[in-house]
Design a protein around this motif. Structure first.
Motif, short mmCIF file in Angstrom:
data_model
loop_
_atom_site.label_atom_id
_atom_site.label_comp_id
_atom_site.label_asym_id
_atom_site.label_seq_id
_atom_site.Cartn_x
_atom_site.Cartn_y
_atom_site.Cartn_z
N HIS A 278 2.42 16.10 -46.01
CA HIS A 278 1.89 17.17 -46.86
C HIS A 278 0.85 17.99 -46.10
O HIS A 278 0.01 17.42 -45.41
CB HIS A 278 1.24 16.58 -48.12
N PHE A 279 0.93 19.29 -46.28
CA PHE A 279 -0.01 20.21 -45.64
C PHE A 279 -0.68 21.08 -46.70
O PHE A 279 -0.03 21.47 -47.68
CB PHE A 279 0.73 21.14 -44.67
N ASP A 280 -1.94 21.40 -46.48
CA ASP A 280 -2.57 22.42 -47.32
C ASP A 280 -2.08 23.77 -46.81
O ASP A 280 -2.03 23.98 -45.59
CB ASP A 280 -4.09 22.35 -47.19
N PRO A 281 -1.77 24.70 -47.71
CA PRO A 281 -1.43 26.04 -47.23
C PRO A 281 -2.70 26.76 -46.77
O PRO A 281 -3.80 26.43 -47.23
CB PRO A 281 -0.83 26.73 -48.47
N LYS A 282 -2.53 27.72 -45.86
CA LYS A 282 -3.71 28.50 -45.43
C LYS A 282 -4.04 29.52 -46.52
O LYS A 282 -3.13 30.15 -47.08
CB LYS A 282 -3.39 29.24 -44.14
N GLY A 283 -5.29 29.70 -46.82
CA GLY A 283 -5.72 30.70 -47.81
C GLY A 283 -5.03 30.49 -49.14
O GLY A 283 -4.92 29.36 -49.64
N ASN A 284 -4.51 31.59 -49.70
CA ASN A 284 -3.84 31.51 -51.00
C ASN A 284 -2.33 31.41 -50.87
O ASN A 284 -1.61 31.65 -51.84
CB ASN A 284 -4.15 32.75 -51.86
N ALA A 285 -1.82 31.15 -49.67
CA ALA A 285 -0.36 31.15 -49.48
C ALA A 285 0.29 30.12 -50.40
O ALA A 285 -0.27 29.05 -50.65
CB ALA A 285 -0.05 30.82 -48.02
N LYS A 335 5.23 26.48 -38.58
CA LYS A 335 4.00 27.28 -38.66
C LYS A 335 4.27 28.76 -38.49
O LYS A 335 3.52 29.59 -38.99
CB LYS A 335 3.00 26.79 -37.62
N GLU A 336 5.36 29.09 -37.75
CA GLU A 336 5.66 30.53 -37.63
C GLU A 336 6.37 31.04 -38.89
O GLU A 336 6.33 32.21 -39.19
CB GLU A 336 6.47 30.84 -36.36
N LEU A 337 6.98 30.13 -39.66
CA LEU A 337 7.66 30.55 -40.89
C LEU A 337 6.70 30.71 -42.07
O LEU A 337 6.83 31.64 -42.86
CB LEU A 337 8.74 29.52 -41.25
N PHE A 338 5.74 29.78 -42.17
CA PHE A 338 4.87 29.76 -43.35
C PHE A 338 3.46 29.38 -42.89
O PHE A 338 3.31 28.51 -42.02
CB PHE A 338 5.40 28.71 -44.35
N PRO A 339 2.42 29.98 -43.48
CA PRO A 339 1.04 29.67 -43.04
C PRO A 339 0.59 28.28 -43.46
O PRO A 339 -0.14 28.12 -44.44
CB PRO A 339 0.19 30.77 -43.69
N LEU A 340 1.06 27.27 -42.73
CA LEU A 340 0.67 25.89 -43.01
C LEU A 340 -0.71 25.62 -42.42
O LEU A 340 -0.96 25.96 -41.26
CB LEU A 340 1.66 24.91 -42.37
N GLY A 341 -1.58 24.99 -43.19
CA GLY A 341 -2.88 24.58 -42.68
C GLY A 341 -2.81 23.17 -42.12
O GLY A 341 -1.80 22.77 -41.52
N GLU A 342 -3.83 22.39 -42.38
CA GLU A 342 -3.90 21.03 -41.84
C GLU A 342 -3.14 20.04 -42.72
O GLU A 342 -3.02 20.26 -43.93
CB GLU A 342 -5.37 20.57 -41.79
N PRO A 343 -2.61 18.95 -42.12
CA PRO A 343 -2.04 17.89 -42.96
C PRO A 343 -3.14 17.28 -43.83
O PRO A 343 -4.27 17.15 -43.37
CB PRO A 343 -1.50 16.86 -41.96
N ASN A 344 -2.81 16.93 -45.08
CA ASN A 344 -3.87 16.39 -45.94
C ASN A 344 -3.74 14.88 -46.16
O ASN A 344 -4.29 14.35 -47.12
CB ASN A 344 -3.95 17.16 -47.26
N GLU A 345 -2.99 14.22 -45.27
CA GLU A 345 -2.96 12.75 -45.29
C GLU A 345 -2.85 12.28 -43.84
O GLU A 345 -2.36 13.01 -42.98
CB GLU A 345 -1.80 12.23 -46.14
N ALA A 346 -3.29 11.02 -43.61
CA ALA A 346 -3.45 10.56 -42.22
C ALA A 346 -2.11 10.43 -41.48
O ALA A 346 -1.98 10.84 -40.34
CB ALA A 346 -4.19 9.23 -42.22
N GLU A 347 -1.10 9.86 -42.14
CA GLU A 347 0.15 9.53 -41.46
C GLU A 347 1.34 10.11 -42.20
O GLU A 347 1.32 10.18 -43.42
CB GLU A 347 0.35 7.99 -41.43
N PRO A 348 2.43 10.46 -41.49
CA PRO A 348 3.65 10.85 -42.19
C PRO A 348 4.24 9.67 -42.96
O PRO A 348 4.03 8.51 -42.60
CB PRO A 348 4.60 11.27 -41.08
N TRP A 349 4.97 9.98 -44.01
CA TRP A 349 5.68 8.97 -44.81
C TRP A 349 7.09 8.79 -44.23
O TRP A 349 7.71 9.77 -43.79
CB TRP A 349 5.77 9.46 -46.26
N LEU A 350 7.58 7.55 -44.24
CA LEU A 350 8.95 7.27 -43.76
C LEU A 350 9.82 6.81 -44.93
O LEU A 350 9.43 5.90 -45.67
CB LEU A 350 8.90 6.16 -42.69
N GLY A 351 10.98 7.43 -45.08
CA GLY A 351 11.94 7.00 -46.10
C GLY A 351 13.30 6.71 -45.48
O GLY A 351 13.55 7.05 -44.31
N ARG A 352 14.18 6.07 -46.26
CA ARG A 352 15.47 5.63 -45.74
C ARG A 352 16.58 6.08 -46.67
O ARG A 352 16.74 5.51 -47.76
CB ARG A 352 15.48 4.10 -45.61
#
Ligand SMILES: Cc1cc2nc3c(=O)[nH]c(=O)nc-3n(C[C@H](O)[C@H](O)[C@H](O)COP(=O)(O)OP(=O)(O)OC[C@H]3O[C@@H](n4cnc5c(N)ncnc54)[C@H](O)[C@@H]3O)c2cc1C
Length: 415
Positions: A278-285, A335-352
């Motif tokens: 999960h990422f926070d969007p930049k600004g109001n995006a 990041k070039e497609l959408f103004p993604l900010g910083e990830p808001n959790e420490a690690e990515p989630w893995l699913g199967r």
């Protein structure tokens, strides 16, 4: 003394929880058993799409260029573990064989009766469960950066039109009218209006489980591998003691073989691992619907937790440690497609993702085991197909006329 119920459902992902709820709605008492809380595994971290309008299932790449890119571990949409290749090779070969145009068309036709009801069936359960706030009927958008990728989509679009799946072709400007925060790094897109999505799949599965409990059934912690026969019934040992029933449904997603193989039932279930972050969007995006960057192979979905970026497939053993290397390959494109900010959790989630080679789930009676039912193998589309799977299984278990012919989904199709 064992508790008695009409049916036990093993696995409280979206599939098992939906099966249990559809049975309870028909008046059966159900014990839904999981070692974790409802919806906390694969059904937690998906892209949230209820893809009532899918055409071809996700195919094994057949272009040499793409295969080389994957082999060299340069493809953003796929990764694999060298050490696991030999073990998973037989499944990969059947998946490759399945991915011919003719087979994809065949599976698309066989999935259609389930897909065409998927959105409506979710909507009914969401209403019953007071969970409509998570539901968006805003479609999804698939993006194509090159003319060649868009051209390659044409046979699928034409076949979609034949089987009643609608898509609208848009250019970059038209797409930005729907999603103004997308940067025009793509040339074409398709808008699929009959697709819905969920802003929090975990909360939806929890809401279905709460509705199940409100109908008088129970959700219990227990290990499905304790399933055995006792006093002529199926029995599972749980934290609340043993539970007995005439009928038991195996809905353990990627873990289904753990229970079936000791009973002598073998099915070619493969695992396609996938990650999210999960990422926070930049600004109001913001985004109002899921968006797929098709050639790069990832999705962006607005979720309650932020913008969820989900990856394509990783071919590795189910239980191997997480290796989220695809993010390094993807992030510049995302990041070039959408103004993604910083990830808001420490690690990515893995699913199967629990995948059958022909992309059809396994639904119906288990061969050679009285009172044992199967509901797993939904691969890329288990969130979509959970409620409609529940309805079909409930039809079969209660002796009602199934709303769709269940024959294509039988376990015996693999011989
Ligand atoms: C990155 C990613 C993106 C996806 N995007 C989408 C999407 O947009 N739309 C869509 O339709 N699908 C999507 N999917 C696929 C979808 O998430 C799965 O098909 C679906 O969640 C499978 O549900 P399930 O109930 O079969 O399995 P699960 O949700 O994994 O449930 C199985 C349950 O069994 C339990 N269990 C396992 N072993 C035991 C045991 N021994 N005893 C007791 N309990 C046990 C687990 O705890 C778990 O709760 C995506 C998947 C991934 C990985």
């Amino acid at each position: 003394m064992a508790q008695r119920t009409d049916a036990i459902v093993l696995g409280a992902g979206i599939v098992g929880t939906s099966v249990a709820l559809q049975l309870a709605k028909r008046g059966l008492s159900v014990a839904l058993i999981d070692r974790r809380g409802p919806g906390e595994e694969t059904s937690y971290g998906n892209t949230g799409v209820i893809v009532g309008a899918s055409v071809f299932p996700t195919a094994f790449p057949r272009s040499l260029k793409k295969l080389i890119q994957v082999a060299l571990k340069r493809a953003p949409e796929a990764n694999y573990h060298w050490g696991d290749l030999l073990k998973i090779a037989p499944w990969l070969v059947s998946y490759y064989r399945f991915s011919s145009l003719e087979n994809l068309k065949d599976s698309a036709m066989k999935l259609r009766p389930l897909m065409s009801r998927a959105v409506a069936e979710h909507e009914t359960l969401l209403q019953d469960s007071g969970a409509m706030k998570y539901f968006r009927k805003t479609g999804w958008i698939t993006l194509y950066r090159s003319d060649a990728a868009f051209e390659a989509m044409k046979p699928q679009l034409e076949f979609g039109a034949q089987i009643g799946v609608a898509a609208q072709t848009l250019d970059a400007e038209g797409t930005r009218k729907l999603e103004p925060n997308l940067n025009p790094v793509f040339r074409h897109s398709l808008f699929w209006p009959d697709v819905a999505s969920l802003s929090n799949p975990l909360m939806v599965t929890r809401a279905y489980a709460a509705r199940l409990a409100a109908l008088g059934s129970v959700v219990i912690k227990g290990d499905a591998r304790s399933l055995h026969r006792a006093d002529g019934k199926w029995r599972v040992d749980t934290e609340s003691g043993p539970v007995d029933a005439e009928n038991v449904v195996v809905a353990l997603g990627p873990w289904s073989p753990d229970v079936l193989e000791p009973l002598g039932i073998r099915v070619p279930l493969g695992i396609k691992r996938g990650y999210h972050r999960h990422f926070d969007p930049k600004g109001n995006a913001s985004l109002t619907r899921p968006v797929i960057d098709t050639e790069i192979g990832y999705a962006l979905t607005p979720m309650e937790q932020g913008i969820r970026l989900t990856t394509g497939a990783e071919f590795a053993s189910r239980d191997a440690p997480a290796t989220p290397v695809q993010f390094d390959r993807l992030m510049p494109y995302a990041k070039e497609l959408f103004p993604l900010g910083e990830p808001n959790e420490a690690e990515p989630w893995l699913g199967r993702r629990p995948n059958m080679p022909d992309a059809l789930p396994v639904l119906g009676r288990a061969p050679g085991q009285k009172g044992l039912w199967l509901a797993f193998g939904h691969g890329h589309w288990g969130l979509t197909l959970g409620p409609v799977t529940g309805r079909l299984i409930a039809d079969m278990m209660t002796g009602a006329t199934p709303f769709a012919d269940p024959a294509p989904y039988r376990a015996e199709r693999f011989g």
